[in-house]
Design a protein around this motif. Structure first.
Motif, PDB file in Angstrom:
ATOM      1  N   LEU A  52       3.635  63.216 -83.596  1.00 16.01           N
ATOM      2  CA  LEU A  52       2.895  63.739 -82.367  1.00 16.01           C
ATOM      3  C   LEU A  52       2.241  62.410 -81.789  1.00 16.01           C
ATOM      4  O   LEU A  52       2.057  62.325 -80.548  1.00 16.01           O
ATOM      5  CB  LEU A  52       1.925  64.749 -82.739  1.00 16.01           C
ATOM      6  N   HIS A  53       1.637  61.340 -82.559  1.00 16.50           N
ATOM      7  CA  HIS A  53       1.184  60.185 -82.099  1.00 16.50           C
ATOM      8  C   HIS A  53       2.080  59.733 -81.488  1.00 16.50           C
ATOM      9  O   HIS A  53       1.677  58.830 -80.545  1.00 16.50           O
ATOM     10  CB  HIS A  53       0.460  59.507 -83.514  1.00 16.50           C
ATOM     11  N   ARG A  54       3.640  59.338 -81.652  1.00 16.49           N
ATOM     12  CA  ARG A  54       4.270  58.566 -81.217  1.00 16.49           C
ATOM     13  C   ARG A  54       4.773  59.103 -79.690  1.00 16.49           C
ATOM     14  O   ARG A  54       4.806  58.543 -79.036  1.00 16.49           O
ATOM     15  CB  ARG A  54       5.595  58.595 -82.214  1.00 16.49           C
ATOM     16  N   LEU A  55       4.747  60.460 -79.828  1.00 17.36           N
ATOM     17  CA  LEU A  55       4.954  61.425 -78.553  1.00 17.36           C
ATOM     18  C   LEU A  55       3.695  61.010 -77.600  1.00 17.36           C
ATOM     19  O   LEU A  55       4.003  60.579 -76.321  1.00 17.36           O
ATOM     20  CB  LEU A  55       5.086  62.770 -78.863  1.00 17.36           C
ATOM     21  N   VAL A  56       2.663  60.887 -78.055  1.00 17.07           N
ATOM     22  CA  VAL A  56       1.199  60.544 -77.007  1.00 17.07           C
ATOM     23  C   VAL A  56       1.294  59.287 -76.565  1.00 17.07           C
ATOM     24  O   VAL A  56       1.231  59.021 -75.242  1.00 17.07           O
ATOM     25  CB  VAL A  56       0.071  60.912 -77.939  1.00 17.07           C
ATOM     26  N   LYS A  57       1.751  58.116 -77.548  1.00 17.66           N
ATOM     27  CA  LYS A  57       1.899  56.945 -77.044  1.00 17.66           C
ATOM     28  C   LYS A  57       3.112  56.732 -75.840  1.00 17.66           C
ATOM     29  O   LYS A  57       2.952  56.265 -75.075  1.00 17.66           O
ATOM     30  CB  LYS A  57       2.319  56.067 -78.254  1.00 17.66           C
ATOM     31  N   ASP A  62      -1.005  56.609 -73.770  1.00 24.39           N
ATOM     32  CA  ASP A  62      -2.389  56.172 -74.345  1.00 24.39           C
ATOM     33  C   ASP A  62      -2.082  55.103 -75.267  1.00 24.39           C
ATOM     34  O   ASP A  62      -1.364  54.924 -76.040  1.00 24.39           O
ATOM     35  CB  ASP A  62      -2.953  57.508 -75.024  1.00 24.39           C
ATOM     36  N   ARG A  63      -3.477  54.350 -75.255  1.00 22.25           N
ATOM     37  CA  ARG A  63      -3.260  53.032 -76.107  1.00 22.25           C
ATOM     38  C   ARG A  63      -4.648  53.181 -77.215  1.00 22.25           C
ATOM     39  O   ARG A  63      -4.395  52.759 -78.186  1.00 22.25           O
ATOM     40  CB  ARG A  63      -3.375  51.771 -75.259  1.00 22.25           C
ATOM     41  N   SER A  64      -5.588  53.698 -76.733  1.00 24.48           N
ATOM     42  CA  SER A  64      -6.943  53.630 -77.551  1.00 24.48           C
ATOM     43  C   SER A  64      -6.716  54.736 -78.783  1.00 24.48           C
ATOM     44  O   SER A  64      -6.141  55.998 -78.404  1.00 24.48           O
ATOM     45  CB  SER A  64      -8.120  54.118 -76.728  1.00 24.48           C
ATOM     46  N   VAL A  65      -6.878  54.405 -79.910  1.00 28.98           N
ATOM     47  CA  VAL A  65      -6.873  55.208 -81.062  1.00 28.98           C
ATOM     48  C   VAL A  65      -7.531  56.477 -80.827  1.00 28.98           C
ATOM     49  O   VAL A  65      -7.106  57.686 -81.047  1.00 28.98           O
ATOM     50  CB  VAL A  65      -7.465  54.362 -82.176  1.00 28.98           C
ATOM     51  N   LYS A  66      -9.062  56.407 -80.402  1.00 33.06           N
ATOM     52  CA  LYS A  66      -9.626  57.594 -80.027  1.00 33.06           C
ATOM     53  C   LYS A  66      -9.091  58.564 -79.020  1.00 33.06           C
ATOM     54  O   LYS A  66      -8.818  59.699 -79.328  1.00 33.06           O
ATOM     55  CB  LYS A  66     -11.024  57.090 -79.537  1.00 33.06           C
ATOM     56  N   ILE A  67      -8.351  58.012 -77.920  1.00 34.57           N
ATOM     57  CA  ILE A  67      -7.831  58.910 -76.934  1.00 34.57           C
ATOM     58  C   ILE A  67      -6.492  59.578 -77.542  1.00 34.57           C
ATOM     59  O   ILE A  67      -6.030  60.647 -77.455  1.00 34.57           O
ATOM     60  CB  ILE A  67      -7.500  57.931 -75.777  1.00 34.57           C
ATOM     61  N   ILE A  68      -5.696  58.683 -78.351  1.00 35.90           N
ATOM     62  CA  ILE A  68      -4.452  59.417 -78.986  1.00 35.90           C
ATOM     63  C   ILE A  68      -4.866  60.516 -79.886  1.00 35.90           C
ATOM     64  O   ILE A  68      -4.283  61.566 -80.040  1.00 35.90           O
ATOM     65  CB  ILE A  68      -3.751  58.256 -79.832  1.00 35.90           C
ATOM     66  N   ARG A  69      -6.118  60.417 -80.596  1.00 40.29           N
ATOM     67  CA  ARG A  69      -6.342  61.456 -81.617  1.00 40.29           C
ATOM     68  C   ARG A  69      -6.797  62.567 -80.686  1.00 40.29           C
ATOM     69  O   ARG A  69      -6.417  63.899 -81.299  1.00 40.29           O
ATOM     70  CB  ARG A  69      -7.641  61.158 -82.337  1.00 40.29           C
ATOM     71  N   GLN A  70      -7.552  62.424 -79.570  1.00 35.91           N
ATOM     72  CA  GLN A  70      -7.967  63.420 -78.907  1.00 35.91           C
ATOM     73  C   GLN A  70      -6.934  64.020 -78.283  1.00 35.91           C
ATOM     74  O   GLN A  70      -6.760  65.359 -78.220  1.00 35.91           O
ATOM     75  CB  GLN A  70      -8.856  63.052 -77.707  1.00 35.91           C
TER      76      GLN A  70
END
Length: 199
Positions: A52-57, A62-70
Protein backbone atom coordinates in the motif's frame (compact mmCIF):
# COMPACT_ATOMS: atom_id res chain seq x y z
CA UNK A 1 -19.46 20.39 -17.79
CA UNK A 2 -18.24 17.95 -15.14
CA UNK A 3 -16.83 15.43 -17.65
CA UNK A 4 -14.71 18.11 -19.36
CA UNK A 5 -13.47 19.34 -15.99
CA UNK A 6 -12.67 15.75 -14.99
CA UNK A 7 -10.44 15.35 -18.06
CA UNK A 8 -8.66 18.64 -17.33
CA UNK A 9 -7.95 17.78 -13.70
CA UNK A 10 -4.17 17.59 -13.26
CA UNK A 11 -2.60 15.37 -10.61
CA UNK A 12 0.03 17.25 -8.64
CA UNK A 13 2.32 15.51 -6.12
CA UNK A 14 1.95 16.70 -2.55
CA UNK A 15 5.26 17.99 -1.25
CA UNK A 16 6.57 17.89 2.31
CA UNK A 17 6.10 21.67 2.63
CA UNK A 18 2.33 21.12 2.39
CA UNK A 19 2.10 18.77 5.38
CA UNK A 20 1.07 21.44 7.86
CA UNK A 21 -1.79 22.49 5.53
CA UNK A 22 -3.01 18.94 5.02
CA UNK A 23 -6.50 18.63 6.49
CA UNK A 24 -8.54 15.44 6.77
CA UNK A 25 -11.28 16.76 4.43
CA UNK A 26 -8.69 17.89 1.88
CA UNK A 27 -6.99 14.49 1.89
CA UNK A 28 -10.31 12.71 1.31
CA UNK A 29 -11.18 15.01 -1.57
CA UNK A 30 -7.73 14.80 -3.17
CA UNK A 31 -7.66 11.00 -2.98
CA UNK A 32 -11.13 10.59 -4.49
CA UNK A 33 -10.52 13.10 -7.30
CA UNK A 34 -7.26 11.43 -8.33
CA UNK A 35 -8.91 8.01 -8.49
CA UNK A 36 -11.81 9.49 -10.44
CA UNK A 37 -9.40 10.65 -13.13
CA UNK A 38 -7.80 7.22 -13.44
CA UNK A 39 -7.93 3.96 -11.43
CA UNK A 40 -4.57 2.36 -10.67
CA UNK A 41 -3.25 -1.18 -11.02
CA UNK A 42 -0.25 -2.32 -8.98
CA UNK A 43 1.68 -5.31 -10.35
CA UNK A 44 2.81 -7.98 -7.87
CA UNK A 45 0.93 -6.19 -5.14
CA UNK A 46 1.10 -8.91 -2.49
CA UNK A 47 4.77 -9.68 -2.90
CA UNK A 48 5.53 -7.08 -0.22
CA UNK A 49 3.81 -6.35 3.09
CA UNK A 50 4.22 -2.65 2.26
CA UNK A 51 2.35 -2.81 -1.04
CA UNK A 52 0.00 0.00 0.00
CA UNK A 53 2.92 2.34 0.69
CA UNK A 54 4.34 1.43 -2.72
CA UNK A 55 0.97 2.13 -4.34
CA UNK A 56 0.80 5.55 -2.69
CA UNK A 57 4.30 6.44 -3.91
CA UNK A 58 3.72 5.26 -7.48
CA UNK A 59 0.22 6.58 -8.08
CA UNK A 60 -0.22 9.59 -5.79
CA UNK A 61 3.47 10.59 -6.12
CA UNK A 62 3.67 11.34 -2.40
CA UNK A 63 7.21 11.68 -1.06
CA UNK A 64 6.93 12.75 2.57
CA UNK A 65 6.83 9.83 5.02
CA UNK A 66 4.12 11.61 7.01
CA UNK A 67 1.94 12.13 3.93
CA UNK A 68 2.42 8.51 2.80
CA UNK A 69 1.21 7.30 6.19
CA UNK A 70 -1.77 9.67 6.10
CA UNK A 71 -2.70 8.59 2.57
CA UNK A 72 -2.37 4.88 3.43
CA UNK A 73 -4.61 5.30 6.46
CA UNK A 74 -7.09 7.29 4.38
CA UNK A 75 -7.30 4.56 1.72
CA UNK A 76 -8.10 1.97 4.39
CA UNK A 77 -10.75 4.27 5.82
CA UNK A 78 -12.32 4.85 2.38
CA UNK A 79 -12.28 1.12 1.74
CA UNK A 80 -14.15 0.45 5.01
CA UNK A 81 -16.75 3.04 3.98
CA UNK A 82 -17.12 1.35 0.57
CA UNK A 83 -15.92 4.44 -1.28
CA UNK A 84 -12.87 2.73 -2.83
CA UNK A 85 -12.22 -0.95 -3.48
CA UNK A 86 -9.20 -3.16 -4.03
CA UNK A 87 -9.80 -5.73 -6.76
CA UNK A 88 -7.47 -8.72 -7.13
CA UNK A 89 -6.42 -9.40 -10.71
CA UNK A 90 -4.32 -12.02 -12.43
CA UNK A 91 -0.56 -12.24 -11.81
CA UNK A 92 -0.99 -11.11 -8.22
CA UNK A 93 -1.93 -7.60 -9.34
CA UNK A 94 -4.25 -5.27 -7.48
CA UNK A 95 -6.57 -2.64 -8.93
CA UNK A 96 -7.59 0.39 -6.86
CA UNK A 97 -10.75 2.16 -8.05
CA UNK A 98 -13.81 4.04 -6.84
CA UNK A 99 -17.06 2.28 -6.05
CA UNK A 100 -20.35 3.73 -7.36
CA UNK A 101 -20.63 5.60 -4.06
CA UNK A 102 -17.12 6.97 -4.59
CA UNK A 103 -17.95 8.06 -8.14
CA UNK A 104 -20.96 9.99 -6.85
CA UNK A 105 -18.74 11.72 -4.29
CA UNK A 106 -16.19 12.51 -7.01
CA UNK A 107 -18.84 14.22 -9.13
CA UNK A 108 -19.78 16.37 -6.13
CA UNK A 109 -16.13 17.24 -5.52
CA UNK A 110 -15.55 18.10 -9.20
CA UNK A 111 -18.57 20.39 -9.11
CA UNK A 112 -17.35 21.96 -5.88
CA UNK A 113 -13.91 22.56 -7.41
CA UNK A 114 -15.51 24.05 -10.51
CA UNK A 115 -17.47 26.49 -8.33
CA UNK A 116 -14.36 27.45 -6.38
CA UNK A 117 -12.55 28.29 -9.63
CA UNK A 118 -15.20 30.78 -10.79
CA UNK A 119 -13.61 34.22 -10.44
CA UNK A 120 -14.03 37.57 -12.15
CA UNK A 121 -11.15 37.87 -14.63
CA UNK A 122 -11.45 41.61 -15.33
CA UNK A 123 -11.85 43.89 -12.32
CA UNK A 124 -11.27 47.15 -14.17
CA UNK A 125 -14.23 49.48 -13.74
CA UNK A 126 -15.41 51.14 -16.97
CA UNK A 127 -18.01 53.42 -15.34
CA UNK A 128 -20.85 51.01 -16.06
CA UNK A 129 -22.90 49.15 -13.45
CA UNK A 130 -24.18 45.61 -13.96
CA UNK A 131 -27.47 44.43 -12.54
CA UNK A 132 -28.33 40.81 -11.73
CA UNK A 133 -31.95 39.82 -11.09
CA UNK A 134 -32.85 36.21 -10.47
CA UNK A 135 -35.78 34.02 -9.53
CA UNK A 136 -34.78 30.61 -8.21
CA UNK A 137 -38.22 29.52 -7.08
CA UNK A 138 -38.40 25.75 -7.38
CA UNK A 139 -34.65 25.27 -6.84
CA UNK A 140 -33.36 23.45 -3.77
CA UNK A 141 -32.34 25.55 -0.79
CA UNK A 142 -28.76 24.28 -1.10
CA UNK A 143 -28.63 25.48 -4.72
CA UNK A 144 -29.95 28.90 -3.73
CA UNK A 145 -27.42 29.20 -0.91
CA UNK A 146 -24.50 28.23 -3.14
CA UNK A 147 -25.66 30.66 -5.85
CA UNK A 148 -25.96 33.53 -3.36
CA UNK A 149 -22.62 32.73 -1.73
CA UNK A 150 -20.83 32.57 -5.10
CA UNK A 151 -22.18 35.83 -6.51
CA UNK A 152 -21.16 37.51 -3.26
CA UNK A 153 -17.66 36.07 -3.72
CA UNK A 154 -17.67 37.49 -7.26
CA UNK A 155 -18.07 40.97 -5.79
CA UNK A 156 -21.78 41.60 -6.34
CA UNK A 157 -23.69 43.61 -3.72
CA UNK A 158 -27.36 43.06 -2.78
CA UNK A 159 -29.86 45.83 -3.40
CA UNK A 160 -32.71 43.47 -2.56
CA UNK A 161 -32.77 39.76 -1.80
CA UNK A 162 -32.78 38.74 -5.47
CA UNK A 163 -31.40 41.94 -7.00
CA UNK A 164 -27.63 42.38 -6.98
CA UNK A 165 -25.31 44.98 -8.53
CA UNK A 166 -21.67 44.85 -9.60
CA UNK A 167 -19.17 47.39 -10.96
CA UNK A 168 -17.55 44.61 -13.01
CA UNK A 169 -18.84 42.63 -15.97
CA UNK A 170 -19.20 39.05 -14.70
CA UNK A 171 -21.73 37.73 -17.23
CA UNK A 172 -19.37 34.89 -18.23
CA UNK A 173 -18.93 33.87 -14.59
CA UNK A 174 -22.70 33.96 -13.96
CA UNK A 175 -23.22 31.61 -16.93
CA UNK A 176 -20.57 29.22 -15.57
CA UNK A 177 -22.30 29.31 -12.19
CA UNK A 178 -25.68 28.50 -13.74
CA UNK A 179 -24.18 25.62 -15.71
CA UNK A 180 -22.45 24.22 -12.63
CA UNK A 181 -25.65 24.35 -10.58
CA UNK A 182 -27.97 23.26 -13.42
CA UNK A 183 -29.92 26.51 -13.17
CA UNK A 184 -32.11 27.47 -16.12
CA UNK A 185 -30.64 30.73 -17.42
CA UNK A 186 -34.13 31.95 -18.25
CA UNK A 187 -34.46 32.53 -14.49
CA UNK A 188 -31.60 35.06 -14.69
CA UNK A 189 -31.71 38.65 -15.96
CA UNK A 190 -28.31 40.28 -16.39
CA UNK A 191 -28.17 43.81 -17.72
CA UNK A 192 -26.11 47.01 -17.50
CA UNK A 193 -26.60 50.76 -17.32
CA UNK A 194 -26.61 52.39 -20.75
CA UNK A 195 -24.48 55.35 -19.68
CA UNK A 196 -21.27 55.53 -17.71
CA UNK A 197 -21.67 56.84 -14.18
CA UNK A 198 -18.74 58.72 -12.69
CA UNK A 199 -18.55 58.89 -8.92
Amino acid sequence: NIEIFRKCFIIQPLMASHVRLWKKETLTRDTILRLAVSPFTLVAAHSSPYFLHRLVKLFFKDRSVKIIRQRTKKLRELESKKIVRFQKLANDSLRLALTPMGEALADNFFKQTELENIRVSNKRWTGLWYLLIYDLAGCEKKTKDIFRKTIKKLGLYPMKRTVWVSPFDCEREIKKLCNALDINQEKIIYTTTKNRICL
